[in-house]
Design a protein around this motif. Sequence first.
Motif, mmCIF file in Angstrom:
data_model
loop_
_atom_site.group_PDB
_atom_site.id
_atom_site.type_symbol
_atom_site.label_atom_id
_atom_site.label_comp_id
_atom_site.label_asym_id
_atom_site.label_seq_id
_atom_site.Cartn_x
_atom_site.Cartn_y
_atom_site.Cartn_z
ATOM 1 N N GLN A 29 113.962 98.084 -44.426
ATOM 2 C CA GLN A 29 114.055 98.204 -42.971
ATOM 3 C C GLN A 29 112.729 98.549 -42.305
ATOM 4 O O GLN A 29 112.631 98.522 -41.079
ATOM 5 N N SER A 41 117.085 99.062 -23.585
ATOM 6 C CA SER A 41 117.583 97.687 -23.474
ATOM 7 C C SER A 41 117.019 97.000 -22.235
ATOM 8 O O SER A 41 116.662 95.812 -22.272
ATOM 9 N N ALA A 66 114.882 103.269 -47.228
ATOM 10 C CA ALA A 66 114.916 102.287 -46.147
ATOM 11 C C ALA A 66 113.863 101.200 -46.341
ATOM 12 O O ALA A 66 113.424 100.574 -45.380
ATOM 13 N N ALA A 114 115.340 99.832 -36.056
ATOM 14 C CA ALA A 114 115.096 98.688 -36.929
ATOM 15 C C ALA A 114 116.186 97.630 -36.818
ATOM 16 O O ALA A 114 115.973 96.473 -37.175
ATOM 17 N N LYS A 115 117.342 98.031 -36.309
ATOM 18 C CA LYS A 115 118.440 97.062 -36.201
ATOM 19 C C LYS A 115 118.248 96.094 -35.039
ATOM 20 O O LYS A 115 118.956 95.082 -34.947
ATOM 21 N N LEU A 116 117.323 96.370 -34.148
ATOM 22 C CA LEU A 116 117.076 95.491 -33.002
ATOM 23 C C LEU A 116 116.212 94.308 -33.426
ATOM 24 O O LEU A 116 115.202 94.492 -34.117
ATOM 25 N N PRO A 117 116.575 93.089 -33.036
ATOM 26 C CA PRO A 117 115.903 91.893 -33.569
ATOM 27 C C PRO A 117 114.440 91.748 -33.160
ATOM 28 O O PRO A 117 113.671 91.090 -33.846
ATOM 29 N N SER A 125 110.165 95.891 -35.183
ATOM 30 C CA SER A 125 109.959 96.366 -36.546
ATOM 31 C C SER A 125 109.523 97.820 -36.455
ATOM 32 O O SER A 125 108.958 98.239 -35.445
ATOM 33 N N GLN A 131 114.160 109.531 -37.858
ATOM 34 C CA GLN A 131 115.467 108.868 -37.850
ATOM 35 C C GLN A 131 115.667 108.048 -36.575
ATOM 36 O O GLN A 131 116.237 106.951 -36.622
ATOM 37 N N ASP A 177 116.413 104.023 -36.641
ATOM 38 C CA ASP A 177 117.582 103.408 -36.011
ATOM 39 C C ASP A 177 117.219 102.185 -35.170
ATOM 40 O O ASP A 177 118.077 101.323 -34.918
#
Length: 264
Positions: A96, A20, A93, A51-54, A57, A45, A49
């Motif tokens: 994603q 972050s 996925a 992939a959820k961050l804006p 990709s 994996q 995981d």
Amino acid sequence: MAWFDTHCHLDFPPFNDDLSGHLASFGKANVAHCVVPAVSPDNWQTVLDLAKLPSISVALGYHPCFLNSQALGQAVQALEPELEHLYELLKQARGQVCAWGECGLDGRFPETMARQQFAFSWQIAAAQQLSLPLLIHSVRVHDQLAQLLKQQQFTQGGIIHGFSGSYVQASRFVDLGFKIGVGGTITWPRSEKTRKALKRLPLDALVLETDAPDMPLYQMTQPYNTPLNLAIIFQQLVALRSESSEQLESALWQNSVQALNLSM
């Protein structure tokens, strides 16, 4: 000016201890988007995981240098269960992930070339079935790799990551529908052949990348490479090309989005 890093391993040390914080520093430097490719079952994996961050990709693949060492003494088909697991992961996925990769061939390791070829050919066919572009690792095997893609009639395109080679070799990939990944290689004095190639290629064939934390730039003082170095790579490319920096900036972004079928 917004930067798009089409290939960086943000799940690797030294990024994974404070991702972050690193992403915040990238944002301040206008690094707007990063593509993180996985390399082996150990990080499929973990990368998925992300992939959820804006601003990220992801892609999943089996890198030629990370093929299961436990299968070294076995037939190449011993890799198939892991490859089938990868296929199922990507199938589930599909929404994603932006690509299949990192995968390809590495000529520095001829002793594992049979296993590399088996795994790469398998992944070419699977990516075609899932209509996914490829993020390709190609080291000292450009001609052989291009021939495999042509033989298997791969039509989804993608990116030849961290390209180092001649204009003829790069053009062969472009003719097959691929973009050419421009990284820190062009900052090195010994890379004149690659710079000449990048100077002549069509503008719509180029994308930027860092391969962070790897692929150090010439005279880099940082302990590891980072997407923050995209600006340096870009300036090297501007010096080679006839387009204005504004034209180049716009094209690199659009080329990246197009290569990966992203909606941005």
